[in-house]
Design an enzyme around this catalytic site. Structure first.
Site, PDB file in Angstrom:
ATOM      1  N   ARG A 193      35.464 -10.769  19.983  1.00 39.48           N
ATOM      2  CA  ARG A 193      34.357 -11.715  20.120  1.00 39.48           C
ATOM      3  C   ARG A 193      34.886 -13.116  19.823  1.00 39.48           C
ATOM      4  O   ARG A 193      35.713 -13.290  18.920  1.00 39.48           O
ATOM      5  CB  ARG A 193      33.221 -11.396  19.147  1.00 39.48           C
ATOM      6  CG  ARG A 193      32.377 -10.207  19.537  1.00 39.48           C
ATOM      7  CD  ARG A 193      31.486 -10.491  20.764  1.00 39.48           C
ATOM      8  NE  ARG A 193      30.680  -9.340  21.159  1.00 39.48           N
ATOM      9  CZ  ARG A 193      31.047  -8.429  22.063  1.00 39.48           C
ATOM     10  NH1 ARG A 193      32.213  -8.525  22.695  1.00 39.48           N
ATOM     11  NH2 ARG A 193      30.236  -7.432  22.356  1.00 39.48           N
ATOM     12  N   GLU A 219      29.875 -18.995  24.882  1.00 42.00           N
ATOM     13  CA  GLU A 219      30.233 -18.535  26.231  1.00 42.00           C
ATOM     14  C   GLU A 219      29.197 -19.021  27.210  1.00 42.00           C
ATOM     15  O   GLU A 219      28.009 -18.803  26.958  1.00 42.00           O
ATOM     16  CB  GLU A 219      30.275 -16.997  26.268  1.00 42.00           C
ATOM     17  CG  GLU A 219      31.584 -16.464  25.783  1.00 42.00           C
ATOM     18  CD  GLU A 219      31.689 -14.937  25.827  1.00 42.00           C
ATOM     19  OE1 GLU A 219      30.865 -14.280  26.492  1.00 42.00           O
ATOM     20  OE2 GLU A 219      32.597 -14.428  25.190  1.00 42.00           O
ATOM     21  N   HIS A 269      35.124 -12.874  29.824  1.00 40.88           N
ATOM     22  CA  HIS A 269      34.502 -11.732  29.129  1.00 40.88           C
ATOM     23  C   HIS A 269      34.382 -10.527  30.076  1.00 40.88           C
ATOM     24  O   HIS A 269      33.290  -9.995  30.290  1.00 40.88           O
ATOM     25  CB  HIS A 269      33.127 -12.127  28.565  1.00 40.88           C
ATOM     26  CG  HIS A 269      32.654 -11.202  27.479  1.00 40.88           C
ATOM     27  ND1 HIS A 269      31.851 -11.598  26.443  1.00 40.88           N
ATOM     28  CD2 HIS A 269      32.881  -9.873  27.261  1.00 40.88           C
ATOM     29  CE1 HIS A 269      31.602 -10.580  25.643  1.00 40.88           C
ATOM     30  NE2 HIS A 269      32.206  -9.511  26.125  1.00 40.88           N
TER      31      HIS A 269
END
Ligand code: NAD
Length: 318
Positions: free
Chosen positions: A235, A264, A283
């Site tokens: 993360r 993000e 991601h």
């Protein structure tokens, strides 16, 4: 007659067979957007809520959902759900913890090799007509000569370490706050400070929580070997991204590959965007055909809870 079938809200997309299973047991509502205000409005009358990575199921969202019985998270990390608040309210949380282990491990190893061999830089130079310059500047290090440092020897950490030890003959060291038990490959446990000082490649596989937020900060980066590589497929919040940008710009760290960011997406003006020797992916760790298919299995557990059965993959056990 009032409709007593459960109302099931899908905040993000699930595949057709998952939708079919849910439609067989309840009234399914799909959302166009999963921002907080949309979620709050959608959960008012809902019995089950299904999310993936983008939806934030905060305490405030839960307070708008008096009838909610279960949250299904298609995926591994639970940092986008206030699990404590759900537990307090008697809302079950189910997820698919092993669904993306292989997909994330494959990406992580791919990132290591891409950094070591500079695939992306070579590609650009070949296209710019700099074939010979690219070839002459390419002096890579071999995986088998390097030590891999895994932080978080859970499902994904072990899958990465196994690939690197058994497939690439790397030395493996690791740090975890709990013992991973018997491992089926050679690996040495170290403190974080020892690992930072010994590993050539440091790969993060911890959940994002208060103990791991900014785990890699300026202090930690100072302890890294100067030619080390940092890989993050866990993360974004586990790394202080401003400190990482400074370390890359000053040469304190050789290179970094990141699949996850905080926030993000990263704004175009963020200092990491022009830091040298970086490789970014959006991601995509879990986004293999196989991994995504396994995440749809969360609907089976949601249906179990709606039918009063104990879930197979609960976020906690009493
Ligand atoms: P896991 O729970 O099996 O393993 C996590 C490990 O981290 C555990 O062994 C735990 O003890 C350890 N840990 C926790 N806090 C620690 C600390 N402070 N220091 C050292 N170790 C610590 O989880 P997993 O399935 O391996 O997944 C790891 C994380 O990867 C997830 O939480 C998720 O955030 C991330 N993930 C990312 C993607 C992606 O698309 N990039 C996909 C899936 C999972």
């Amino acid at each position: 007659m009032p409709d007593r079938r459960p109302r099931i809200v899908l905040a993000e997309s699930f595949d057709a067979s998952a939708m079919e299973k849910l439609r067989a047991v309840g009234n399914v509502v799909t959302l166009d957007a999963c921002d907080e205000s949309n979620l709050k409005a959608a959960v008012a009358e809902c019995d089950a809520l299904l999310v993936r990575t983008r939806s934030r199921v905060s305490r405030e969202v839960l307070e708008c959902a008096p009838k909610l019985r279960v949250i299904g998270r298609g995926g591994t990390g639970l940092d986008n759900i206030d699990v404590e608040a759900a537990r307090e309210r008697g809302v079950a949380v189910v997820y698919t913890p092993g669904a993306s282990t292989d997909a994330v491990a494959d990406l992580t190893v791919g990132m290591m090799i891409a950094l070591l061999r500079n695939f992306v830089g070579c590609d650009h130079m070949v296209r710019e007509g700099k074939f010979r310059e690219a070839r002459d500047s390419a002096y890579a290090r071999e995986m088998s000569a390097l030590t891999l440092g895994i932080i978080g020897m859970g499902r994904i950490g072990r899958a990465v370490a196994r690939r690197c030890r058994n497939g690439f003959h790397m030395s493996v060291v690791y740090n975890d706050i709990v013992s991973p038990g018997l491992l089926d490959f050679a690996a040495t446990p170290l403190s974080k400070a020892q690992l930072f000082g010994q590993a050539d490649i440091i790969s993060l596989h911890v959940p994002l929580n208060e103990s791991t937020r900014n785990l890699i900060d300026a202090e930690a980066l100072k302890q890294f070997k100067k030619d080390s590589l940092l890989i993050n497929t866990s993360r974004g919040g586990t790394i202080d991204s401003l400190a990482l940008a400074s370390a890359l710009k000053s040469g304190a760290l050789a290179a970094a590959a990141l699949d996850v960011f905080d926030p993000e997406p990263l704004p175009a003006s963020h200092p990491l965007m022009d830091a040298p020797n970086t490789l970014f992916t959006p991601h995509i760790g879990s986004r293999s055909i196989h991994g995504l298919a396994r995440m749809n299995d969360v609907v089976d557990d949601v249906i179990r809870v709606l039918q009063g059965l104990p879930p197979l993959q609960p976020a906690w056990t009493d």
